[in-house]
Design a protein around this motif. Structure first.
Motif, PDB file in Angstrom:
ATOM      1  N   THR A  14       0.808  -1.211   0.000  1.00  0.00           N
ATOM      2  CA  THR A  14       0.000   0.000   0.000  1.00  0.00           C
ATOM      3  C   THR A  14       0.848   1.271   0.000  1.00  0.00           C
ATOM      4  OG1 THR A  14      -0.142   0.060   2.413  1.00  0.00           O
ATOM      5  CG2 THR A  14      -1.873  -1.135   1.243  1.00  0.00           C
ATOM      6  N   ARG A  15       2.169   1.149   0.126  1.00  0.00           N
ATOM      7  CA  ARG A  15       3.035   2.330   0.162  1.00  0.00           C
ATOM      8  C   ARG A  15       3.098   3.001  -1.204  1.00  0.00           C
ATOM      9  NH1 ARG A  15       8.279   0.375   3.651  1.00  0.00           N
ATOM     10  NH2 ARG A  15       7.191   0.196   5.630  1.00  0.00           N
ATOM     11  N   THR A  16       3.076   4.308  -1.180  1.00  0.00           N
ATOM     12  CA  THR A  16       3.208   5.089  -2.401  1.00  0.00           C
ATOM     13  C   THR A  16       4.691   5.339  -2.666  1.00  0.00           C
ATOM     14  OG1 THR A  16       3.136   7.197  -1.232  1.00  0.00           O
ATOM     15  CG2 THR A  16       1.010   6.251  -1.913  1.00  0.00           C
TER      16      THR A  16
ATOM     17  N   ARG B 161       7.861   5.395   0.040  1.00  0.00           N
ATOM     18  CA  ARG B 161       9.115   4.647  -0.121  1.00  0.00           C
ATOM     19  C   ARG B 161      10.314   5.579  -0.069  1.00  0.00           C
ATOM     20  NH1 ARG B 161       6.049   2.024  -4.519  1.00  0.00           N
ATOM     21  NH2 ARG B 161       5.108   0.196  -3.574  1.00  0.00           N
ATOM     22  N   TYR B 162      10.211   6.735  -0.701  1.00  0.00           N
ATOM     23  CA  TYR B 162      11.307   7.716  -0.689  1.00  0.00           C
ATOM     24  C   TYR B 162      11.579   8.200   0.735  1.00  0.00           C
ATOM     25  CZ  TYR B 162      13.703  12.163  -1.236  1.00  0.00           C
ATOM     26  OH  TYR B 162      14.588  13.206  -1.092  1.00  0.00           O
TER      27      TYR B 162
ATOM     28  N   GLU C 274      14.889   8.120   5.630  1.00  0.00           N
ATOM     29  CA  GLU C 274      15.021   7.922   7.071  1.00  0.00           C
ATOM     30  C   GLU C 274      16.005   6.800   7.389  1.00  0.00           C
ATOM     31  OE1 GLU C 274      11.003   7.235   8.346  1.00  0.00           O
ATOM     32  OE2 GLU C 274      10.525   9.376   8.374  1.00  0.00           O
ATOM     33  N   GLU C 275      15.977   5.726   6.597  1.00  0.00           N
ATOM     34  CA  GLU C 275      16.922   4.628   6.808  1.00  0.00           C
ATOM     35  C   GLU C 275      18.352   5.091   6.571  1.00  0.00           C
ATOM     36  OE1 GLU C 275      15.756   1.386   4.318  1.00  0.00           O
ATOM     37  OE2 GLU C 275      13.895   1.039   5.417  1.00  0.00           O
ATOM     38  N   LYS C 276      18.565   5.897   5.526  1.00  0.00           N
ATOM     39  CA  LYS C 276      19.908   6.397   5.235  1.00  0.00           C
ATOM     40  C   LYS C 276      20.392   7.313   6.352  1.00  0.00           C
ATOM     41  CE  LYS C 276      22.665   8.877   1.808  1.00  0.00           C
ATOM     42  NZ  LYS C 276      23.512   9.426   2.818  1.00  0.00           N
TER      43      LYS C 276
END
Length: 186
Positions: free
Chosen positions: A59-61, A65-66, A71-73
């Motif tokens: 369901t993620r747009t 995802r961006y 945030e992960e980076k």
């Protein structure tokens, strides 16, 4: 009068006002027996959708995802920064091998040669430039000389570590340290 009341009241309410006996008969009729949960009374039971992680990820747009990748980076960068700071306080206890130390010595020797060239260039610059630029040139010469001295100290530490890690027959040191240039007198 009933016609007058029916004209002023909306149609559903007028029907209730004109047929009070119909309401009584509907109230007296027995309600159909209620069915137990899970039993089907002619209609299917309500199905509850159980969402899995895969369903939620679908369901993620692209914007989601961006943002999550960003945030992960940022978290990975913060963890790497913390690790580099923490390594100053708790260095790993692995001693470098003599081969690694010799490689560090050769890299430091090359850096010393480059630093000596920079110091010589800065000295020429101090001598050639007009008086109004001498302060700037002198500070550059001092910076380059300090860097050269730091490299020479590092080379000496590497040579000492190499001598301590690999006992060898008495003889000349592995590579002689270049002499440190004397700072110019002003």
């Amino acid at each position: 009068m009933a016609a007058l009341a029916a004209a002023c009241v909306p149609a559903p309410m007028a029907a209730q006002a004109l047929a009070p006996s119909a309401q009584v008969s509907q109230q007296q009729q027995p309600q159909p027996a209620s069915t137990a949960p899970g039993e089907s009374a002619g209609r299917p039971a309500h199905q509850i959708k159980v969402w899995t992680n895969e369903d939620l990820l679908e369901t993620r747009t692209p914007t989601d995802r961006y943002i999550f990748a960003k945030e992960e980076k940022a978290a990975a960068d913060q963890a790497a920064e913390f690790q580099s700071i923490a390594s100053c306080f708790a260095p790993d206890h692995r001693e470098p091998t003599p081969e690694e130390t010799q490689q560090d010595i050769s890299e430091t020797t090359k850096a010393i040669a480059d630093a000596e060239d920079g110091v010589a260039q800065a000295r020429r610059q101090v001598a050639e430039d007009p008086e109004n630029l001498r302060t700037r040139d002198q500070s550059e010469l001092n910076r380059r000389t300090a860097e050269l001295n730091r490299l020479l100290e590092h080379l000496h530490a590497l040579q000492t570590r190499l001598q301590e890690s690999s006992p060898q027959a008495p003889g000349p040191p592995p590579s002689p340290a270049p002499s440190s240039p004397a700072p110019p007198s002003s």
